[in-house]
Scaffold this motif. Sequence first.
Motif, short mmCIF file in Angstrom:
data_model
loop_
_atom_site.label_atom_id
_atom_site.label_comp_id
_atom_site.label_asym_id
_atom_site.label_seq_id
_atom_site.Cartn_x
_atom_site.Cartn_y
_atom_site.Cartn_z
N LYS A 124 0.81 -1.21 0.00
CA LYS A 124 0.00 0.00 0.00
C LYS A 124 0.85 1.26 0.00
O LYS A 124 0.57 2.21 -0.75
N LEU A 125 1.91 1.28 0.82
CA LEU A 125 2.72 2.49 0.93
C LEU A 125 3.97 2.48 0.06
O LEU A 125 4.58 3.52 -0.13
N GLY A 126 4.38 1.32 -0.43
CA GLY A 126 5.52 1.28 -1.35
C GLY A 126 6.88 1.17 -0.70
O GLY A 126 7.90 1.40 -1.37
N TYR A 127 6.96 0.78 0.56
CA TYR A 127 8.25 0.57 1.21
C TYR A 127 8.75 -0.85 0.95
O TYR A 127 7.97 -1.76 0.67
N LYS A 128 10.05 -1.02 1.06
CA LYS A 128 10.65 -2.35 1.04
C LYS A 128 11.07 -2.70 2.46
O LYS A 128 11.52 -1.83 3.21
N THR A 129 10.93 -3.97 2.82
CA THR A 129 11.21 -4.38 4.19
C THR A 129 12.14 -5.59 4.21
O THR A 129 12.29 -6.29 3.22
N GLU A 130 12.75 -5.82 5.39
CA GLU A 130 13.64 -6.96 5.60
C GLU A 130 13.29 -7.63 6.92
O GLU A 130 13.18 -6.95 7.95
N LEU A 131 13.10 -8.94 6.90
CA LEU A 131 12.81 -9.68 8.13
C LEU A 131 14.03 -9.67 9.04
O LEU A 131 15.16 -9.81 8.59
N THR A 132 13.78 -9.52 10.34
CA THR A 132 14.87 -9.49 11.32
C THR A 132 14.67 -10.48 12.46
O THR A 132 15.56 -10.65 13.29
N GLY A 133 13.51 -11.12 12.54
CA GLY A 133 13.24 -12.05 13.64
C GLY A 133 12.31 -13.17 13.23
O GLY A 133 11.65 -13.10 12.18
N LYS A 134 12.24 -14.19 14.04
CA LYS A 134 11.46 -15.38 13.68
C LYS A 134 9.97 -15.21 13.91
O LYS A 134 9.18 -16.08 13.53
N TYR A 135 9.55 -14.12 14.54
CA TYR A 135 8.14 -13.88 14.76
C TYR A 135 7.61 -12.74 13.88
O TYR A 135 6.68 -12.03 14.27
N GLY A 136 8.21 -12.58 12.73
CA GLY A 136 7.75 -11.57 11.79
C GLY A 136 8.32 -10.19 12.01
O GLY A 136 7.92 -9.23 11.34
N GLN A 137 9.26 -10.04 12.95
CA GLN A 137 9.88 -8.73 13.15
C GLN A 137 10.62 -8.31 11.88
O GLN A 137 11.21 -9.14 11.19
N PHE A 138 10.60 -7.02 11.60
CA PHE A 138 11.21 -6.54 10.36
C PHE A 138 11.64 -5.09 10.53
O PHE A 138 11.29 -4.42 11.50
N GLU A 139 12.40 -4.61 9.58
CA GLU A 139 12.78 -3.20 9.49
C GLU A 139 12.61 -2.74 8.05
O GLU A 139 12.55 -3.56 7.13
N ILE A 140 12.53 -1.43 7.87
CA ILE A 140 12.44 -0.85 6.53
C ILE A 140 13.81 -0.89 5.87
O ILE A 140 14.81 -0.47 6.46
N THR A 141 13.86 -1.40 4.65
CA THR A 141 15.11 -1.42 3.89
C THR A 141 15.60 0.01 3.65
O THR A 141 14.82 0.87 3.22
N GLY A 142 16.87 0.25 3.93
CA GLY A 142 17.43 1.57 3.72
C GLY A 142 17.72 2.32 5.01
O GLY A 142 18.41 3.34 5.00
N VAL A 143 17.18 1.82 6.13
CA VAL A 143 17.49 2.41 7.44
C VAL A 143 18.57 1.53 8.07
O VAL A 143 18.31 0.38 8.42
N SER A 144 19.77 2.06 8.19
CA SER A 144 20.91 1.25 8.61
C SER A 144 20.85 0.86 10.08
O SER A 144 20.20 1.52 10.89
N ARG A 145 21.57 -0.20 10.41
CA ARG A 145 21.62 -0.66 11.80
C ARG A 145 22.21 0.39 12.73
O ARG A 145 21.70 0.59 13.85
N PRO A 146 23.28 1.11 12.35
CA PRO A 146 23.82 2.15 13.24
C PRO A 146 22.80 3.24 13.56
O PRO A 146 22.77 3.74 14.69
N ILE A 147 21.95 3.60 12.60
CA ILE A 147 20.92 4.60 12.84
C ILE A 147 19.90 4.06 13.84
O ILE A 147 19.49 4.75 14.79
#
Length: 242
Positions: A124-147
Amino acid sequence: DLTFSAPKSLSLLALVSGDDRIREVYKESVKKTLDWAEKNLVSTRMMVDGKIQNVGGQKMIAALFEHHTSRAADPNLHIHAVIANMVLDDDGKARALDNRPLWANSTLLGAIQNTYLRDALENKLGYKTELTGKYGQFEITGVSRPIIEAFSQRWQDIQAAAKDLFDPSPKHLETLALNSRPNKEALSDGDRATMVADWRARAKDLGFEGQKLINRSLWRSGQNTTWLGSLVSKLAITADKT
């Protein structure tokens, strides 16, 4: 109180960079999760054929409260779903809620909410995401870990304190988090404006360019072609120069 916390990258894009679309789909994902819980987990204990049994089909009574900060005053979009200790029959009669299924399936509810939210962000919003955990946790692609870590001061404090634990298991980390958390402070409108300005200054110093990610998501979702037009113009200028 069922608490649904957004991924840190979403908090940054929504509360620091100002993409209010995220807050809307986030709230909707929580409502959909509670709808699922109402159909599958909400029940009351009743006498049926001379035996006490769990009977479903009632309506949940809940209030949602959206909060924006962690106890360390970092951006932290989360929603408290405060559920009343009662359910309503179809005839409007109130009965006691058996809350045990809700607590027993809290991890499942978090995974369901993550799924609804991730689907809305991508489709719907057009973001890309990346899974980070086994329970569906995720982050937006492009936001770095240090940030993400820079705006997770409360988690950093817990991790630092956990180094002194003999048994740093999830249960002990949870206890440590509860025992060490600072009190919440009420914020005036002026305080909030100052806090947001501080977040944006910190983000700028760290090189976080959330508006670029927002513009790209708008283009992918077909909601705005400004980003594409700007890119085409820059490419045309570069071509002329070469």
